[in-house]
Write a protein that holds these residues in place. Structure first.
Motif, PDB file in Angstrom:
ATOM      1  N   PRO A   6      25.019 -54.446 -15.785  1.00  0.00           N
ATOM      2  CA  PRO A   6      24.315 -53.462 -15.329  1.00  0.00           C
ATOM      3  C   PRO A   6      22.873 -53.174 -15.379  1.00  0.00           C
ATOM      4  N   ILE A   7      22.136 -52.813 -14.553  1.00  0.00           N
ATOM      5  CA  ILE A   7      20.886 -52.645 -14.755  1.00  0.00           C
ATOM      6  C   ILE A   7      20.406 -51.726 -15.890  1.00  0.00           C
ATOM      7  N   ARG A   8      21.060 -51.059 -16.197  1.00  0.00           N
ATOM      8  CA  ARG A   8      20.923 -50.116 -17.414  1.00  0.00           C
ATOM      9  C   ARG A   8      20.751 -50.742 -18.564  1.00  0.00           C
ATOM     10  N   ASP A   9      21.598 -51.662 -18.732  1.00  0.00           N
ATOM     11  CA  ASP A   9      21.817 -52.589 -19.874  1.00  0.00           C
ATOM     12  C   ASP A   9      20.486 -53.615 -20.020  1.00  0.00           C
ATOM     13  N   LEU A  10      20.254 -54.053 -18.916  1.00  0.00           N
ATOM     14  CA  LEU A  10      18.888 -55.001 -18.779  1.00  0.00           C
ATOM     15  C   LEU A  10      17.606 -54.438 -19.156  1.00  0.00           C
ATOM     16  N   GLY A  11      17.694 -53.271 -18.655  1.00  0.00           N
ATOM     17  CA  GLY A  11      16.461 -52.426 -18.852  1.00  0.00           C
ATOM     18  C   GLY A  11      16.294 -52.051 -20.421  1.00  0.00           C
ATOM     19  N   ALA A  12      17.595 -51.666 -20.866  1.00  0.00           N
ATOM     20  CA  ALA A  12      17.322 -51.409 -22.475  1.00  0.00           C
ATOM     21  C   ALA A  12      17.068 -52.335 -22.989  1.00  0.00           C
ATOM     22  N   GLU A  13      17.445 -53.654 -22.880  1.00  0.00           N
ATOM     23  CA  GLU A  13      17.040 -54.848 -23.788  1.00  0.00           C
ATOM     24  C   GLU A  13      15.575 -55.272 -23.611  1.00  0.00           C
ATOM     25  N   PHE A  14      15.279 -55.075 -22.414  1.00  0.00           N
ATOM     26  CA  PHE A  14      13.855 -55.365 -21.907  1.00  0.00           C
ATOM     27  C   PHE A  14      12.956 -54.397 -22.725  1.00  0.00           C
ATOM     28  N   ALA A  15      13.016 -53.132 -22.704  1.00  0.00           N
ATOM     29  CA  ALA A  15      12.515 -52.009 -23.235  1.00  0.00           C
ATOM     30  C   ALA A  15      12.409 -52.420 -24.835  1.00  0.00           C
ATOM     31  N   ALA A  16      13.394 -52.660 -25.464  1.00  0.00           N
ATOM     32  CA  ALA A  16      13.343 -52.939 -26.982  1.00  0.00           C
ATOM     33  C   ALA A  16      12.276 -54.302 -27.182  1.00  0.00           C
ATOM     34  N   PHE A  17      12.387 -55.354 -26.473  1.00  0.00           N
ATOM     35  CA  PHE A  17      11.373 -56.269 -26.097  1.00  0.00           C
ATOM     36  C   PHE A  17      10.017 -55.993 -26.151  1.00  0.00           C
ATOM     37  N   LEU A  18       9.883 -55.088 -25.265  1.00  0.00           N
ATOM     38  CA  LEU A  18       8.476 -54.408 -24.893  1.00  0.00           C
ATOM     39  C   LEU A  18       7.961 -53.717 -26.075  1.00  0.00           C
ATOM     40  N   ASN A  19       8.744 -53.047 -26.805  1.00  0.00           N
ATOM     41  CA  ASN A  19       8.262 -52.191 -27.933  1.00  0.00           C
ATOM     42  C   ASN A  19       8.236 -53.048 -29.069  1.00  0.00           C
ATOM     43  N   ARG A  20       8.355 -54.307 -29.222  1.00  0.00           N
ATOM     44  CA  ARG A  20       8.172 -55.056 -30.279  1.00  0.00           C
ATOM     45  C   ARG A  20       6.888 -55.809 -30.140  1.00  0.00           C
ATOM     46  N   GLN A  21       5.938 -55.790 -28.982  1.00  0.00           N
ATOM     47  CA  GLN A  21       4.941 -56.536 -28.685  1.00  0.00           C
ATOM     48  C   GLN A  21       3.777 -55.964 -29.449  1.00  0.00           C
ATOM     49  N   LYS A  22       2.905 -56.650 -29.989  1.00  0.00           N
ATOM     50  CA  LYS A  22       1.679 -56.056 -30.682  1.00  0.00           C
ATOM     51  C   LYS A  22       0.708 -55.632 -29.947  1.00  0.00           C
ATOM     52  N   GLU A  23       0.753 -56.205 -28.700  1.00  0.00           N
ATOM     53  CA  GLU A  23      -0.312 -55.524 -27.603  1.00  0.00           C
ATOM     54  C   GLU A  23       0.158 -55.225 -26.487  1.00  0.00           C
ATOM     55  N   PRO A  24      -0.657 -54.232 -25.745  1.00  0.00           N
ATOM     56  CA  PRO A  24      -0.316 -53.776 -24.537  1.00  0.00           C
ATOM     57  C   PRO A  24      -0.026 -54.859 -23.500  1.00  0.00           C
ATOM     58  N   VAL A  25       0.837 -54.704 -22.600  1.00  0.00           N
ATOM     59  CA  VAL A  25       0.962 -56.154 -21.612  1.00  0.00           C
ATOM     60  C   VAL A  25       0.902 -55.529 -20.028  1.00  0.00           C
ATOM     61  N   THR A  26       0.724 -56.519 -19.392  1.00  0.00           N
ATOM     62  CA  THR A  26       0.570 -56.222 -17.794  1.00  0.00           C
ATOM     63  C   THR A  26       1.888 -56.985 -17.449  1.00  0.00           C
ATOM     64  N   LEU A  27       2.859 -56.509 -16.742  1.00  0.00           N
ATOM     65  CA  LEU A  27       3.960 -56.946 -16.245  1.00  0.00           C
ATOM     66  C   LEU A  27       3.725 -57.454 -14.787  1.00  0.00           C
ATOM     67  N   VAL A  28       4.060 -58.735 -14.500  1.00  0.00           N
ATOM     68  CA  VAL A  28       4.141 -59.097 -13.245  1.00  0.00           C
ATOM     69  C   VAL A  28       5.438 -59.620 -12.682  1.00  0.00           C
ATOM     70  N   ALA A  29       6.295 -58.812 -11.927  1.00  0.00           N
ATOM     71  CA  ALA A  29       7.777 -58.953 -11.722  1.00  0.00           C
ATOM     72  C   ALA A  29       7.944 -59.384 -10.276  1.00  0.00           C
ATOM     73  N   HIS A  30       8.800 -60.258  -9.975  1.00  0.00           N
ATOM     74  CA  HIS A  30       9.080 -60.521  -8.641  1.00  0.00           C
ATOM     75  C   HIS A  30      10.642 -60.005  -8.349  1.00  0.00           C
ATOM     76  N   SER A  31      10.877 -59.329  -7.153  1.00  0.00           N
ATOM     77  CA  SER A  31      12.203 -59.129  -6.810  1.00  0.00           C
ATOM     78  C   SER A  31      12.912 -58.100  -7.674  1.00  0.00           C
ATOM     79  N   MET A  32      13.806 -58.432  -8.142  1.00  0.00           N
ATOM     80  CA  MET A  32      14.834 -57.799  -9.242  1.00  0.00           C
ATOM     81  C   MET A  32      13.971 -57.634 -10.458  1.00  0.00           C
ATOM     82  N   GLY A  33      13.031 -58.437 -10.824  1.00  0.00           N
ATOM     83  CA  GLY A  33      12.252 -58.381 -12.065  1.00  0.00           C
ATOM     84  C   GLY A  33      11.389 -56.989 -12.118  1.00  0.00           C
ATOM     85  N   GLY A  34      11.164 -56.464 -11.022  1.00  0.00           N
ATOM     86  CA  GLY A  34      10.525 -55.029 -10.864  1.00  0.00           C
ATOM     87  C   GLY A  34      11.569 -53.927 -11.144  1.00  0.00           C
TER      88      GLY A  34
END
Length: 165
Positions: A6-34
């Motif tokens: 489910p997209i809900r689970d994938l989003g939660a995992e990616f959120a946790a990853f993003l929150n561990r980053q030291k610097e702000p990021v720019t995401l470039v996402a194709h198709s379902m990556g968005g």
């Protein structure tokens, strides 16, 4: 994008990853990556962690392609059928119809009101048949996506006619 989940689970995992980053990021996402990126922003990725989200060809309001895939009617699946040891309808019914993430990409009911795609009784009676539970859960898939804000940029993919056309 893991079609099985489910997209809900994938989003939660990616959120946790993003929150561990030291610097702000720019995401470039194709198709379902968005879609996963928007789900991460809704799931708790802190705003200051994502400076910009550039989506290329993201189906923000869903797509009719998953409906074709769930019915074994998507042309690409037919090319894969030669690698299966069973017929495409059986493989679709037993495998693809169990992919929760595929249902989450169905056309958004808020936008495509005239299509009863989430009503399992409206689908053809022959196999492959959609999973009723996944159809029901997918009705709310849009609710797990962050609404657009000033950081969001959408690039549409299209082919332009050649000069000779």
């Amino acid at each position: 994008y893991d079609w099985r989940r489910p997209i809900r689970d994938l989003g939660a995992e990616f959120a946790a990853f993003l929150n561990r980053q030291k610097e702000p990021v720019t995401l470039v996402a194709h198709s379902m990556g968005g879609i996963v990126s928007r789900a991460a922003l809704r799931a708790g990725a802190r705003d200051e962690k994502v400076k910009r989200l550039i989506m290329i060809g993201t189906p923000n309001h869903g797509s009719f392609v998953p409906a074709q895939a769930l019915r074994a009617a998507y042309p690409f699946l037919k090319t894969l059928a030669v690698t299966f040891d069973r017929d495409l309808d059986t493989v679709t019914d037993e495998v693809f119809c169990t992919f929760a993430g595929l249902y989450d990409l169905l056309p958004a009911p808020e936008v495509f009101r005239d299509y009863p795609i989430f009503d399992a009784t409206k689908w053809p009676k022959s196999k492959p048949r959609p999973n009723r539970e996944y159809l029901e859960a997918a009705k709310t898939a849009q609710s797990v996506l962050a609404p657009a804000d000033e950081r969001f940029h959408l690039c549409l993919l299209y082919t332009s006619p050649s000069p000779r056309d």
